[in-house]
Design an enzyme around this catalytic site. Structure first.
Site, PDB file in Angstrom:
ATOM      1  N   TYR A  16       4.478  10.328 -19.592  1.00  0.00           N
ATOM      2  CA  TYR A  16       4.273  10.193 -19.010  1.00  0.00           C
ATOM      3  C   TYR A  16       6.093   9.812 -18.486  1.00  0.00           C
ATOM      4  O   TYR A  16       6.525  10.195 -18.832  1.00  0.00           O
ATOM      5  CB  TYR A  16       4.605   8.452 -19.074  1.00  0.00           C
ATOM      6  CG  TYR A  16       4.934   7.535 -18.026  1.00  0.00           C
ATOM      7  CD1 TYR A  16       4.548   7.062 -16.828  1.00  0.00           C
ATOM      8  CD2 TYR A  16       6.640   7.226 -17.758  1.00  0.00           C
ATOM      9  CE1 TYR A  16       5.025   6.413 -15.856  1.00  0.00           C
ATOM     10  CE2 TYR A  16       6.963   5.750 -17.644  1.00  0.00           C
ATOM     11  CZ  TYR A  16       6.164   5.484 -16.003  1.00  0.00           C
ATOM     12  OH  TYR A  16       7.218   5.220 -15.326  1.00  0.00           O
ATOM     13  N   ARG A  20      -7.181   9.536  -6.354  1.00  0.00           N
ATOM     14  CA  ARG A  20      -5.697  10.539  -6.149  1.00  0.00           C
ATOM     15  C   ARG A  20      -6.233  11.974  -5.796  1.00  0.00           C
ATOM     16  O   ARG A  20      -5.751  13.094  -5.771  1.00  0.00           O
ATOM     17  CB  ARG A  20      -4.829  10.649  -7.278  1.00  0.00           C
ATOM     18  CG  ARG A  20      -4.454   8.994  -6.352  1.00  0.00           C
ATOM     19  CD  ARG A  20      -2.837   8.237  -7.798  1.00  0.00           C
ATOM     20  NE  ARG A  20      -4.049   7.778  -8.745  1.00  0.00           N
ATOM     21  CZ  ARG A  20      -3.599   7.033  -9.612  1.00  0.00           C
ATOM     22  NH1 ARG A  20      -2.500   6.799  -9.880  1.00  0.00           N
ATOM     23  NH2 ARG A  20      -4.053   6.727 -11.132  1.00  0.00           N
ATOM     24  N   SER A  37     -12.349  -6.158   2.605  1.00  0.00           N
ATOM     25  CA  SER A  37     -12.622  -4.545   1.348  1.00  0.00           C
ATOM     26  C   SER A  37     -14.648  -5.027   2.379  1.00  0.00           C
ATOM     27  O   SER A  37     -14.953  -5.037   2.839  1.00  0.00           O
ATOM     28  CB  SER A  37     -13.420  -5.303  -0.273  1.00  0.00           C
ATOM     29  OG  SER A  37     -13.800  -3.995  -0.441  1.00  0.00           O
ATOM     30  N   ARG A  38     -14.936  -2.964   2.238  1.00  0.00           N
ATOM     31  CA  ARG A  38     -16.259  -2.949   2.300  1.00  0.00           C
ATOM     32  C   ARG A  38     -16.894  -3.333   1.712  1.00  0.00           C
ATOM     33  O   ARG A  38     -18.062  -3.240   1.577  1.00  0.00           O
ATOM     34  CB  ARG A  38     -16.511  -1.493   2.842  1.00  0.00           C
ATOM     35  CG  ARG A  38     -15.542  -0.768   3.849  1.00  0.00           C
ATOM     36  CD  ARG A  38     -15.281   0.607   3.159  1.00  0.00           C
ATOM     37  NE  ARG A  38     -14.703   0.983   2.254  1.00  0.00           N
ATOM     38  CZ  ARG A  38     -14.379   2.463   2.722  1.00  0.00           C
ATOM     39  NH1 ARG A  38     -15.293   2.894   3.436  1.00  0.00           N
ATOM     40  NH2 ARG A  38     -13.679   2.415   1.391  1.00  0.00           N
ATOM     41  N   ASP A  42       1.189  11.459  -4.262  1.00  0.00           N
ATOM     42  CA  ASP A  42       0.841  10.089  -5.343  1.00  0.00           C
ATOM     43  C   ASP A  42       2.673  10.176  -5.842  1.00  0.00           C
ATOM     44  O   ASP A  42       3.024   8.634  -5.684  1.00  0.00           O
ATOM     45  CB  ASP A  42      -0.301  10.692  -5.521  1.00  0.00           C
ATOM     46  CG  ASP A  42      -0.352   9.056  -6.254  1.00  0.00           C
ATOM     47  OD1 ASP A  42      -0.973   7.862  -6.211  1.00  0.00           O
ATOM     48  OD2 ASP A  42       0.078   8.897  -8.192  1.00  0.00           O
ATOM     49  N   HIS A  57      -4.407   5.874   5.782  1.00  0.00           N
ATOM     50  CA  HIS A  57      -3.147   4.935   6.176  1.00  0.00           C
ATOM     51  C   HIS A  57      -3.412   4.885   7.097  1.00  0.00           C
ATOM     52  O   HIS A  57      -2.986   4.201   7.977  1.00  0.00           O
ATOM     53  CB  HIS A  57      -2.164   5.822   5.130  1.00  0.00           C
ATOM     54  CG  HIS A  57      -1.611   5.154   3.873  1.00  0.00           C
ATOM     55  ND1 HIS A  57      -0.689   5.068   3.479  1.00  0.00           N
ATOM     56  CD2 HIS A  57      -2.847   4.033   3.504  1.00  0.00           C
ATOM     57  CE1 HIS A  57      -0.690   4.956   1.795  1.00  0.00           C
ATOM     58  NE2 HIS A  57      -2.087   4.089   1.700  1.00  0.00           N
ATOM     59  N   TYR A  77     -12.286  -3.983   7.174  1.00  0.00           N
ATOM     60  CA  TYR A  77     -11.299  -4.205   7.868  1.00  0.00           C
ATOM     61  C   TYR A  77     -11.027  -4.223   9.175  1.00  0.00           C
ATOM     62  O   TYR A  77     -10.081  -5.202   9.473  1.00  0.00           O
ATOM     63  CB  TYR A  77     -11.036  -2.790   7.718  1.00  0.00           C
ATOM     64  CG  TYR A  77     -10.884  -2.402   6.350  1.00  0.00           C
ATOM     65  CD1 TYR A  77     -10.704  -3.393   5.540  1.00  0.00           C
ATOM     66  CD2 TYR A  77     -11.092  -0.834   5.928  1.00  0.00           C
ATOM     67  CE1 TYR A  77     -11.035  -2.937   3.560  1.00  0.00           C
ATOM     68  CE2 TYR A  77     -11.308  -0.269   4.598  1.00  0.00           C
ATOM     69  CZ  TYR A  77     -10.819  -1.510   3.806  1.00  0.00           C
ATOM     70  OH  TYR A  77     -11.521  -1.408   2.227  1.00  0.00           O
ATOM     71  N   LYS A  82       2.633   3.300  -0.132  1.00  0.00           N
ATOM     72  CA  LYS A  82       3.339   4.935   0.061  1.00  0.00           C
ATOM     73  C   LYS A  82       2.352   5.936   0.235  1.00  0.00           C
ATOM     74  O   LYS A  82       1.202   6.045  -0.881  1.00  0.00           O
ATOM     75  CB  LYS A  82       4.808   5.006  -0.989  1.00  0.00           C
ATOM     76  CG  LYS A  82       4.392   4.848  -2.336  1.00  0.00           C
ATOM     77  CD  LYS A  82       3.960   5.729  -3.638  1.00  0.00           C
ATOM     78  CE  LYS A  82       3.270   5.630  -4.746  1.00  0.00           C
ATOM     79  NZ  LYS A  82       1.861   6.522  -4.308  1.00  0.00           N
ATOM     80  N   TRP A 112      -3.494  -5.623  -7.468  1.00  0.00           N
ATOM     81  CA  TRP A 112      -3.754  -6.142  -8.221  1.00  0.00           C
ATOM     82  C   TRP A 112      -3.325  -7.180  -9.223  1.00  0.00           C
ATOM     83  O   TRP A 112      -3.206  -7.867 -10.017  1.00  0.00           O
ATOM     84  CB  TRP A 112      -5.453  -6.180  -9.049  1.00  0.00           C
ATOM     85  CG  TRP A 112      -6.046  -7.051 -10.091  1.00  0.00           C
ATOM     86  CD1 TRP A 112      -5.912  -6.859 -11.682  1.00  0.00           C
ATOM     87  CD2 TRP A 112      -7.294  -7.639  -9.600  1.00  0.00           C
ATOM     88  NE1 TRP A 112      -6.222  -7.306 -12.141  1.00  0.00           N
ATOM     89  CE2 TRP A 112      -7.102  -8.149 -11.177  1.00  0.00           C
ATOM     90  CE3 TRP A 112      -7.673  -8.036  -9.113  1.00  0.00           C
ATOM     91  CZ2 TRP A 112      -8.114  -9.119 -11.209  1.00  0.00           C
ATOM     92  CZ3 TRP A 112      -8.957  -9.451  -8.769  1.00  0.00           C
ATOM     93  CH2 TRP A 112      -8.414 -10.238 -10.484  1.00  0.00           C
TER      94      TRP A 112
END
Length: 331
Positions: free
Chosen positions: A240, A170, A42-43, A182, A84, A63, A102, A22
């Protein structure tokens, strides 16, 4: 049919309506005429409709239904890492080119399986390391090649983000969560970019949340056969930071916002020598759009994909080595 100067646009379907899709990836798709978004799955049908309202394409519930569509040439897998392998594999078996978030897979074994399948079916397989497509790294490579810091001796990189909400995917072991998979994978890939693929893990430490079964932070030391080193640090538990540096025999260079510069950001490359300090303001670049454009070109040009795939496989093996050999410390 949408056409470009090089022929029909690549028709892309999306598996999963993730936040990164998005915020970054799908807006970039709209900026690249070589690609056309045709379907989003999407589900949750409401989420698929929300994405389609903004980006175009047909909303699809589930999917598998997207993978049977004739108007999809390639699939962008925007799902958690733990999903993935399953969905990239199903897309390849359906005859679709695949571009996945990734890292490509949670383990080296899974990555090897996907590469084998893509090769057997003549399909393009890519991961979404968008930073590789920013022009700032070509400038870094040129500065090193010109000898402006002498012979590179060591590389260091750090990528960290503040703590995640408790319900963040995550932090789910079942979905392939953890800081290594991640943010840590970026630092590994950057080490490959600057030092080459012939790297070995000398040691690693992971700070783990034992209740969740995921790592929250970590560090690793890698080395080349000739003794050059890569010191990596990453985590979900810090302010960060997104940076790398190369220390050479005659100087040092460093780059901030190495992994996530906005398209309007002008990178600042610092070069330090004993009697000289220089700051180079580099051109902004749209790394997400560049990645999308590169994927479309890889499909269109029928080039040899083995060099990219070998680097991808080496990346997966290094990530496995960091995880499997790590000293675990309770978080």
């Amino acid at each position: 049919m949408h056409r470009t100067a090089d022929g029909p646009a690549l028709r892309v379907g999306v598996l999963g309506c993730a936040g990164i899709a998005w915020r970054n990836t799908l807006p970039a798709v709209l900026r690249v005429p070589e690609v056309r978004l045709t379907a989003l799955a999407s589900r949750d049908p409401a989420k698929a409709r929300t994405f389609a309202d903004r980006f175009g394409g047909t909303p699809v519930e589930g999917y598998d239904r997207l993978l049977t569509r004739d108007d999809v040439d390639a699939v962008y897998v925007a799902l958690p890492t733990g999903l993935h392998h399953h969905w990239a594999r199903r897309a390849l078996l359906a005859g679709k080119h695949v571009w996945a978030e990734k890292p490509l897979a949670a383990t080296a074994e899974q990555a090897e399986d996907l590469v084998r399948l893509a090769r057997a079916n003549g399909l393009v397989l890519r991961d979404n390391f968008m930073f590789l497509h920013h022009s700032q790294h070509a400038v870094v490579a040129r500065v090193i090649a010109e000898g402006r810091i002498g012979e590179p001796r060591s590389f260091s990189s750090a990528f960290g983000i503040p703590p995640r909400p408790d319900d963040d995917v995550r932090l789910s072991a079942e979905l392939g969560g953890g800081a290594l998979l991640d943010v840590g994978v970026y630092t590994v890939r950057a080490a490959q970019l600057l030092l080459g693929d012939d790297l070995t893990v000398a040691g690693s430490v992971l700070r783990v949340d034992r209740a969740r079964g995921v790592d929250l932070a970590g560090s690793a030391l890698l080395h080349t056969p000739d003794g050059r080193t890569a010191a990596l640090a990453f985590g979900f538990d810090r302010a960060y930071r997104s940076t790398y540096a190369v220390w050479g025999s005659e100087g040092r260079l460093s780059l901030d916002r190495a992994f996530t510069p906005p398209a309007t950001h002008r990178p600042l490359l610092r070069i330090e020598r004993q009697d000289h300090h220089e700051e180079l303001s580099l051109a902004p670049d749209d790394q997400f759009a560049q990645l999308v454009r590169a994927f479309a070109a890889a499909v269109r040009e029928k080039r040899d994909h083995r060099p990219y795939e070998e680097t991808l496989l080496r990346h997966a093996a290094l990530t496995d080595s960091i995880r499997e050999g790590a000293r675990l410390v309770a978080g």
